[in-house]
Design a protein around this motif. Sequence first.
Motif, PDB file in Angstrom:
ATOM      1  N   MET A   1       0.843  -1.186   0.000  1.00 50.36           N
ATOM      2  CA  MET A   1       0.000   0.000   0.000  1.00 50.36           C
ATOM      3  C   MET A   1       0.879   1.235   0.000  1.00 50.36           C
ATOM      4  O   MET A   1       2.087   1.165   0.211  1.00 50.36           O
ATOM      5  CB  MET A   1      -0.919   0.012   1.216  1.00 50.36           C
ATOM      6  CG  MET A   1      -0.206   0.166   2.564  1.00 50.36           C
ATOM      7  SD  MET A   1      -1.301   0.683   3.889  1.00 50.36           S
ATOM      8  CE  MET A   1      -1.691   2.359   3.402  1.00 50.36           C
ATOM      9  N   ASN A   2       0.274   2.385  -0.255  1.00 43.97           N
ATOM     10  CA  ASN A   2       0.974   3.662  -0.262  1.00 43.97           C
ATOM     11  C   ASN A   2       0.136   4.696   0.480  1.00 43.97           C
ATOM     12  O   ASN A   2      -1.061   4.493   0.732  1.00 43.97           O
ATOM     13  CB  ASN A   2       1.222   4.140  -1.695  1.00 43.97           C
ATOM     14  CG  ASN A   2       2.256   3.292  -2.414  1.00 43.97           C
ATOM     15  OD1 ASN A   2       3.445   3.378  -2.129  1.00 43.97           O
ATOM     16  ND2 ASN A   2       1.811   2.460  -3.336  1.00 43.97           N
ATOM     17  N   LEU A   3       0.767   5.789   0.818  1.00 40.66           N
ATOM     18  CA  LEU A   3       0.069   6.884   1.474  1.00 40.66           C
ATOM     19  C   LEU A   3      -0.233   7.990   0.475  1.00 40.66           C
ATOM     20  O   LEU A   3       0.498   8.193  -0.493  1.00 40.66           O
ATOM     21  CB  LEU A   3       0.906   7.446   2.623  1.00 40.66           C
ATOM     22  CG  LEU A   3       1.157   6.492   3.797  1.00 40.66           C
ATOM     23  CD1 LEU A   3       2.044   7.167   4.830  1.00 40.66           C
ATOM     24  CD2 LEU A   3      -0.152   6.039   4.424  1.00 40.66           C
ATOM     25  N   LEU A   4      -1.330   8.684   0.695  1.00 34.03           N
ATOM     26  CA  LEU A   4      -1.754   9.815  -0.120  1.00 34.03           C
ATOM     27  C   LEU A   4      -1.762  11.070   0.740  1.00 34.03           C
ATOM     28  O   LEU A   4      -2.170  11.026   1.906  1.00 34.03           O
ATOM     29  CB  LEU A   4      -3.167   9.592  -0.664  1.00 34.03           C
ATOM     30  CG  LEU A   4      -3.394   8.435  -1.625  1.00 34.03           C
ATOM     31  CD1 LEU A   4      -4.893   8.265  -1.866  1.00 34.03           C
ATOM     32  CD2 LEU A   4      -2.677   8.676  -2.943  1.00 34.03           C
ATOM     33  N   THR A   5      -1.375  12.184   0.144  1.00 29.58           N
ATOM     34  CA  THR A   5      -1.420  13.467   0.837  1.00 29.58           C
ATOM     35  C   THR A   5      -2.373  14.404   0.107  1.00 29.58           C
ATOM     36  O   THR A   5      -2.282  14.565  -1.119  1.00 29.58           O
ATOM     37  CB  THR A   5      -0.024  14.105   0.899  1.00 29.58           C
ATOM     38  OG1 THR A   5       0.870  13.217   1.589  1.00 29.58           O
ATOM     39  CG2 THR A   5      -0.072  15.442   1.634  1.00 29.58           C
ATOM     40  N   VAL A   6      -3.289  15.013   0.836  1.00 34.22           N
ATOM     41  CA  VAL A   6      -4.249  15.939   0.249  1.00 34.22           C
ATOM     42  C   VAL A   6      -3.530  17.188  -0.233  1.00 34.22           C
ATOM     43  O   VAL A   6      -2.766  17.816   0.508  1.00 34.22           O
ATOM     44  CB  VAL A   6      -5.324  16.332   1.281  1.00 34.22           C
ATOM     45  CG1 VAL A   6      -6.304  17.344   0.676  1.00 34.22           C
ATOM     46  CG2 VAL A   6      -6.080  15.107   1.785  1.00 34.22           C
ATOM     47  N   THR A   7      -3.786  17.560  -1.495  1.00 29.46           N
ATOM     48  CA  THR A   7      -3.175  18.769  -2.051  1.00 29.46           C
ATOM     49  C   THR A   7      -4.202  19.871  -2.337  1.00 29.46           C
ATOM     50  O   THR A   7      -3.821  21.027  -2.512  1.00 29.46           O
ATOM     51  CB  THR A   7      -2.406  18.451  -3.348  1.00 29.46           C
ATOM     52  OG1 THR A   7      -3.280  17.773  -4.260  1.00 29.46           O
ATOM     53  CG2 THR A   7      -1.215  17.557  -3.053  1.00 29.46           C
ATOM     54  N   SER A   8      -5.482  19.519  -2.401  1.00 29.04           N
ATOM     55  CA  SER A   8      -6.514  20.549  -2.559  1.00 29.04           C
ATOM     56  C   SER A   8      -7.861  19.989  -2.119  1.00 29.04           C
ATOM     57  O   SER A   8      -8.096  18.781  -2.193  1.00 29.04           O
ATOM     58  CB  SER A   8      -6.602  21.052  -4.007  1.00 29.04           C
ATOM     59  OG  SER A   8      -7.138  20.061  -4.858  1.00 29.04           O
ATOM     60  N   VAL A   9      -8.727  20.886  -1.657  1.00 32.08           N
ATOM     61  CA  VAL A   9     -10.083  20.537  -1.227  1.00 32.08           C
ATOM     62  C   VAL A   9     -11.025  21.575  -1.810  1.00 32.08           C
ATOM     63  O   VAL A   9     -10.844  22.778  -1.586  1.00 32.08           O
ATOM     64  CB  VAL A   9     -10.212  20.520   0.308  1.00 32.08           C
ATOM     65  CG1 VAL A   9     -11.634  20.152   0.720  1.00 32.08           C
ATOM     66  CG2 VAL A   9      -9.201  19.575   0.935  1.00 32.08           C
ATOM     67  N   ARG A  10     -12.022  21.106  -2.579  1.00 28.87           N
ATOM     68  CA  ARG A  10     -12.935  22.061  -3.221  1.00 28.87           C
ATOM     69  C   ARG A  10     -14.368  21.541  -3.189  1.00 28.87           C
ATOM     70  O   ARG A  10     -14.650  20.467  -3.734  1.00 28.87           O
ATOM     71  CB  ARG A  10     -12.519  22.298  -4.673  1.00 28.87           C
ATOM     72  CG  ARG A  10     -13.427  23.255  -5.440  1.00 28.87           C
ATOM     73  CD  ARG A  10     -12.803  23.661  -6.751  1.00 28.87           C
ATOM     74  NE  ARG A  10     -12.693  22.565  -7.701  1.00 28.87           N
ATOM     75  CZ  ARG A  10     -13.641  22.256  -8.593  1.00 28.87           C
ATOM     76  NH1 ARG A  10     -14.780  22.953  -8.627  1.00 28.87           N
ATOM     77  NH2 ARG A  10     -13.466  21.280  -9.457  1.00 28.87           N
ATOM     78  N   PRO A  11     -15.301  22.282  -2.573  1.00 26.61           N
ATOM     79  CA  PRO A  11     -16.706  21.862  -2.600  1.00 26.61           C
ATOM     80  C   PRO A  11     -17.251  21.930  -4.027  1.00 26.61           C
ATOM     81  O   PRO A  11     -17.044  22.916  -4.736  1.00 26.61           O
ATOM     82  CB  PRO A  11     -17.405  22.876  -1.699  1.00 26.61           C
ATOM     83  CG  PRO A  11     -16.320  23.515  -0.888  1.00 26.61           C
ATOM     84  CD  PRO A  11     -15.102  23.489  -1.758  1.00 26.61           C
ATOM     85  N   LEU A  12     -17.953  20.865  -4.449  1.00 25.09           N
ATOM     86  CA  LEU A  12     -18.619  20.855  -5.741  1.00 25.09           C
ATOM     87  C   LEU A  12     -20.084  21.224  -5.615  1.00 25.09           C
ATOM     88  O   LEU A  12     -20.638  21.937  -6.456  1.00 25.09           O
ATOM     89  CB  LEU A  12     -18.497  19.460  -6.376  1.00 25.09           C
ATOM     90  CG  LEU A  12     -17.111  18.997  -6.812  1.00 25.09           C
ATOM     91  CD1 LEU A  12     -17.201  17.587  -7.377  1.00 25.09           C
ATOM     92  CD2 LEU A  12     -16.512  19.939  -7.842  1.00 25.09           C
ATOM     93  N   THR A  13     -20.734  20.692  -4.598  1.00 22.95           N
ATOM     94  CA  THR A  13     -22.142  20.944  -4.296  1.00 22.95           C
ATOM     95  C   THR A  13     -22.264  20.953  -2.769  1.00 22.95           C
ATOM     96  O   THR A  13     -21.285  20.678  -2.069  1.00 22.95           O
ATOM     97  CB  THR A  13     -23.049  19.831  -4.866  1.00 22.95           C
ATOM     98  OG1 THR A  13     -22.854  18.626  -4.099  1.00 22.95           O
ATOM     99  CG2 THR A  13     -22.763  19.570  -6.340  1.00 22.95           C
TER     100      THR A  13
END
Length: 260
Positions: A1-13
């Motif tokens: 497995m691998n780790l993911l890092t959040v690079t952006s957060v954007r509301p769609l609805t």
Amino acid sequence: MNLLTVTSVRPLTPRMTRMTFTGPGLGEIGTWPDQQLKLLFPKPGGTAHVSDAPDVGTWYQAYLAMPDDERPWMRSFTVRSLAAGVLTVDFVLHGDDGPASAWAASARVGDVLGRFGPSPDYARPLGAADLLVFAGDETALPAIASLLELISAEQRRLVFVEVADPAEKQDVPGVRWVHRSAGEDLVSVVTAASIGPSTWVWLGGEASAVRALRRHFVGLGVSKKDIEFAGYWRRSLTQDDAPTSDDLAEAQERIAALSE
């Protein structure tokens, strides 16, 4: 497995948020229709990391061996897009305390998740029938939207997506939006449509609705091998709960369809 890092957060609805991630191995993964992966959400005070073993069997044994209070929650998601080492995933905000929804509601750039997949072993081609039909709820919308991007403008298609209300509509061309706020439901709207047997069908969403729609299309004469289907979630149950008899029957049907 691998780790993911959040690079952006954007509301769609009001009820869906889009996030992008970077992490080891993403640049080596290709793209194919309907990519699915497992995301691991850390429990309070815990970690998303399980094991560095590349083998799924070894990795999963390590996952099961973790103490329950440390073992991250694991949920299935569909890739919205994957390009140049950047993974995009859309999260439905259910407004409850489910681990994925709760995490997504408060996620920030720099947060870390675990990842297993997507694997090309599960790649399935788009159909080549006269008409392509896509039907699902909001949990299936990322998959449907990504599939539609692969279809030529000349290909006939019907697209049905059930969402809570008109505020949940997204900029996805050609969708017949099914609004629960107006008393509509996916099964009723799809089964009322005029659709012939020369059709390829993709179904995703709540498991009982997916099963009902699959039975409907088989009854219309659509070949079982031309129906892709997945119950993404179960009413009143989570992926941590034991499979029901219907879940086991669905799994057998999927295996049988793959072998046809």
